[in-house]
Write a protein that holds these residues in place. Sequence first.
Motif, PDB file in Angstrom:
ATOM      1  N   GLN C  13       0.828  -1.199   0.000  1.00  0.00           N
ATOM      2  CA  GLN C  13       0.000   0.000   0.000  1.00  0.00           C
ATOM      3  C   GLN C  13       0.868   1.257   0.000  1.00  0.00           C
ATOM      4  OE1 GLN C  13       0.778  -2.043   2.507  1.00  0.00           O
ATOM      5  NE2 GLN C  13      -0.256  -1.461   4.388  1.00  0.00           N
ATOM      6  N   GLY C  14       0.235   2.396  -0.086  1.00  0.00           N
ATOM      7  CA  GLY C  14       0.927   3.661   0.047  1.00  0.00           C
ATOM      8  C   GLY C  14       1.646   4.102  -1.205  1.00  0.00           C
ATOM      9  N   PRO C  15       2.247   5.277  -1.142  1.00  0.00           N
ATOM     10  CA  PRO C  15       2.762   5.941  -2.345  1.00  0.00           C
ATOM     11  C   PRO C  15       4.201   5.598  -2.694  1.00  0.00           C
ATOM     12  CG  PRO C  15       2.961   7.401  -0.476  1.00  0.00           C
ATOM     13  CD  PRO C  15       2.307   6.142   0.042  1.00  0.00           C
ATOM     14  N   TYR C  16       4.896   4.803  -1.890  1.00  0.00           N
ATOM     15  CA  TYR C  16       6.350   4.720  -2.026  1.00  0.00           C
ATOM     16  C   TYR C  16       6.777   4.010  -3.304  1.00  0.00           C
ATOM     17  CZ  TYR C  16       5.511   6.019   2.766  1.00  0.00           C
ATOM     18  OH  TYR C  16       5.037   6.651   3.881  1.00  0.00           O
ATOM     19  N   GLY C  18       5.017   3.578  -5.973  1.00  0.00           N
ATOM     20  CA  GLY C  18       4.563   4.400  -7.097  1.00  0.00           C
ATOM     21  C   GLY C  18       5.494   5.571  -7.371  1.00  0.00           C
ATOM     22  N   GLN C  19       5.976   6.199  -6.334  1.00  0.00           N
ATOM     23  CA  GLN C  19       6.885   7.326  -6.557  1.00  0.00           C
ATOM     24  C   GLN C  19       8.212   6.847  -7.155  1.00  0.00           C
ATOM     25  OE1 GLN C  19       6.615   9.301  -2.564  1.00  0.00           O
ATOM     26  NE2 GLN C  19       5.986  11.076  -3.759  1.00  0.00           N
ATOM     27  N   LYS C  21       8.574   4.254  -9.085  1.00  0.00           N
ATOM     28  CA  LYS C  21       8.304   3.921 -10.488  1.00  0.00           C
ATOM     29  C   LYS C  21       8.160   5.174 -11.344  1.00  0.00           C
ATOM     30  CE  LYS C  21       6.191  -0.627  -9.825  1.00  0.00           C
ATOM     31  NZ  LYS C  21       4.947  -1.422  -9.929  1.00  0.00           N
ATOM     32  N   ALA C  22       7.606   6.230 -10.779  1.00  0.00           N
ATOM     33  CA  ALA C  22       7.492   7.482 -11.538  1.00  0.00           C
ATOM     34  C   ALA C  22       8.883   7.981 -11.916  1.00  0.00           C
ATOM     35  CB  ALA C  22       6.734   8.532 -10.718  1.00  0.00           C
ATOM     36  N   VAL C  23       9.841   7.862 -11.001  1.00  0.00           N
ATOM     37  CA  VAL C  23      11.224   8.251 -11.302  1.00  0.00           C
ATOM     38  C   VAL C  23      11.785   7.381 -12.427  1.00  0.00           C
ATOM     39  CG1 VAL C  23      13.585   8.284 -10.391  1.00  0.00           C
ATOM     40  CG2 VAL C  23      11.690   9.173  -8.997  1.00  0.00           C
ATOM     41  N   ARG C 126      13.561   6.650  -3.423  1.00  0.00           N
ATOM     42  CA  ARG C 126      13.034   7.501  -4.495  1.00  0.00           C
ATOM     43  C   ARG C 126      14.065   8.504  -5.006  1.00  0.00           C
ATOM     44  NH1 ARG C 126       8.943  11.889  -2.389  1.00  0.00           N
ATOM     45  NH2 ARG C 126      10.951  12.750  -1.765  1.00  0.00           N
TER      46      ARG C 126
END
Lengths: 244, 244, 244
Positions: C13-16, C18-19, C21-23, C126
């Motif tokens: 869960q959470g944004p970690y 995803g962030q 992967k965005a990088v 990140r």
Amino acid sequence: MAMIALFTDFGLQGPYTGQMKAVLHQMAPGTPIVDLFADAPIGNAKASAYLLAAYSLWFPPRTIFLSVVDPGVGGTRPALIVKADSRWYVGPGNGLFELVRRRCDDALNWDIEWKPERLSASFHGRDLFAPVAAMLARGDPPPGRPRSDATDHRPDWPDDLAEIIYIDHFGNAMTGLRAATLTPDTRLAVGDRVFERARTFGDLPPGTGFWYENSTGLAEIAVNQGRANFDLGLTIGTRIQVIP
Amino acid sequence: MAMIALFTDFGLQGPYTGQMKAVLHQMAPGTPIVDLFADAPIGNAKASAYLLAAYSLWFPPRTIFLSVVDPGVGGTRPALIVKADSRWYVGPGNGLFELVRRRCDDALNWDIEWKPERLSASFHGRDLFAPVAAMLARGDPPPGRPRSDATDHRPDWPDDLAEIIYIDHFGNAMTGLRAATLTPDTRLAVGDRVFERARTFGDLPPGTGFWYENSTGLAEIAVNQGRANFDLGLTIGTRIQVIP
Amino acid sequence: MAMIALFTDFGLQGPYTGQMKAVLHQMAPGTPIVDLFADAPIGNAKASAYLLAAYSLWFPPRTIFLSVVDPGVGGTRPALIVKADSRWYVGPGNGLFELVRRRCDDALNWDIEWKPERLSASFHGRDLFAPVAAMLARGDPPPGRPRSDATDHRPDWPDDLAEIIYIDHFGNAMTGLRAATLTPDTRLAVGDRVFERARTFGDLPPGTGFWYENSTGLAEIAVNQGRANFDLGLTIGTRIQVIP
């Protein structure tokens, strides 16, 4: 290149995120898709609005936030596209974009006018919002008309929310307060427990509760080598007292 | 373009889905991969068969369903490729494709004959089924021989299953009943609790249990602003009574 | 083609994730990204080291393991790039790569010298490790200097760890023991319970505990049609006795 970030309360399990991604892959092939939050506070547009505003600003320009915390799906809430500075937001008009809009220099708002062939009563994320996000990713103009009312605005919501809005995997408790609005001496209190500001976990003895600026700018309450949610009884909605 | 959808009971955590995707990325580069269910009913091919049949029909033609609910892995169950109308299914022959096949106009069946260099005893999803799904995604012919027996058929399973087959993140309880087979007046009962049909959540007072056609066509039991699984004691396998 | 595999204790869960992967999507567009483990033992670099060593060897040459089990983030632990035979590892120098290095023929080590514009105190995954992984995926040379000290080495850790290092979705308990180092007659014991080796689940009556070589080569304790973690009281860190 555009990127689509998913912000939902669908949970990690089940078919919902996969069905939305199937729509995106078909309608905007090759566009990177990132799971930002699948576990936003369930049905809680207010807490989610502060979470989305904090995390979306970290993303690059042109990112499209497919944002679905939508307890009123199938009812009368509007369906929106918001352009806030250089980023796009697609989702329900239930306050979810209130803070995004308030914190940007220039916001444009559209009511979605495009209609899918088949619109389910309970899953506009898949049937309505995902196709619109894909259109924006392809560079299409927003498929709607400029918005003329303000039923989706929440002027009574504060600029920062002194509540717990998210508990993460480590048990850390994010508040809806931007750390940049607080001073180095600001303390945060929950009931009669008072927390000082620290730079990071290693600065304090094990078991100590503290608050710090998390990696995306929110004030977050944590316990070194502990779990703030269990150790301190914090949950989404717990009120925080700010002691300047 | 082909898309591969994953339907498994591997759970969200752990290395299993990631290892399967590594195989797919290597053998069918660029093919979109979608997580449909990673939390199909564990080891329950029957409940999974109704879930897969309902959800796979929503997907576009040419989608390949890499389907692994495989409690008999390492034993004697066959390994199959099924083409049902325009969609492909790869996985164990334990009944998992019974409803998919029964609900299509035209089904073709192959026993997988391709063998990997190394086949683990416990993870055919990674070693056998994922490579075969990748071959189909690339447009290769099915690497098998037309199937000549019916050991994977389950003629005794009903066309619709009057049981709970899945609980979602919101606590809603999906049945194995297609809503289209029920009338507007049909009520569903669990023990002595009886549920009327509603269009969606907002139609009923908070706390009320009801059933509705979910976004993919299954009859689903929910509680407005509640959690049907906890509030009504529903779990996978709970029997439903259909009151026409 | 390079592939990036994520190995973290961030949770699902959470944004970690995803962030991160965005990088990766921004800095190394088109590179396949695979979630290997998001639920490595929390803050436990030792157990994680055995898990990473076992699972990374299954992956093809040129894979880059973005590895973040980093309880000392923001402190003094080094930030490393390791090339072990043909695979790359990026992450904290807290022992996480000890077994990877020990089990390869040829290891090269760099201290990361590249600095991001903004480095958060708590999320080097990140801000530091993901950009470096992206550079390696693009084919850039390692952005660091050859490492000259051994503070990240853990020579006192055994070659195989006689402990439970992971519990999977089915309740199976992985040990840090490579099955190839054990004989067909080796038994594993936990307290006074002794487990024989089996080939796979179907070989034993329901309810029987046993150990077997899992699909990636680790000795794993399981219960046929049961859950080893609950049925046998196993958890991460439980000591195993090896009876040759």
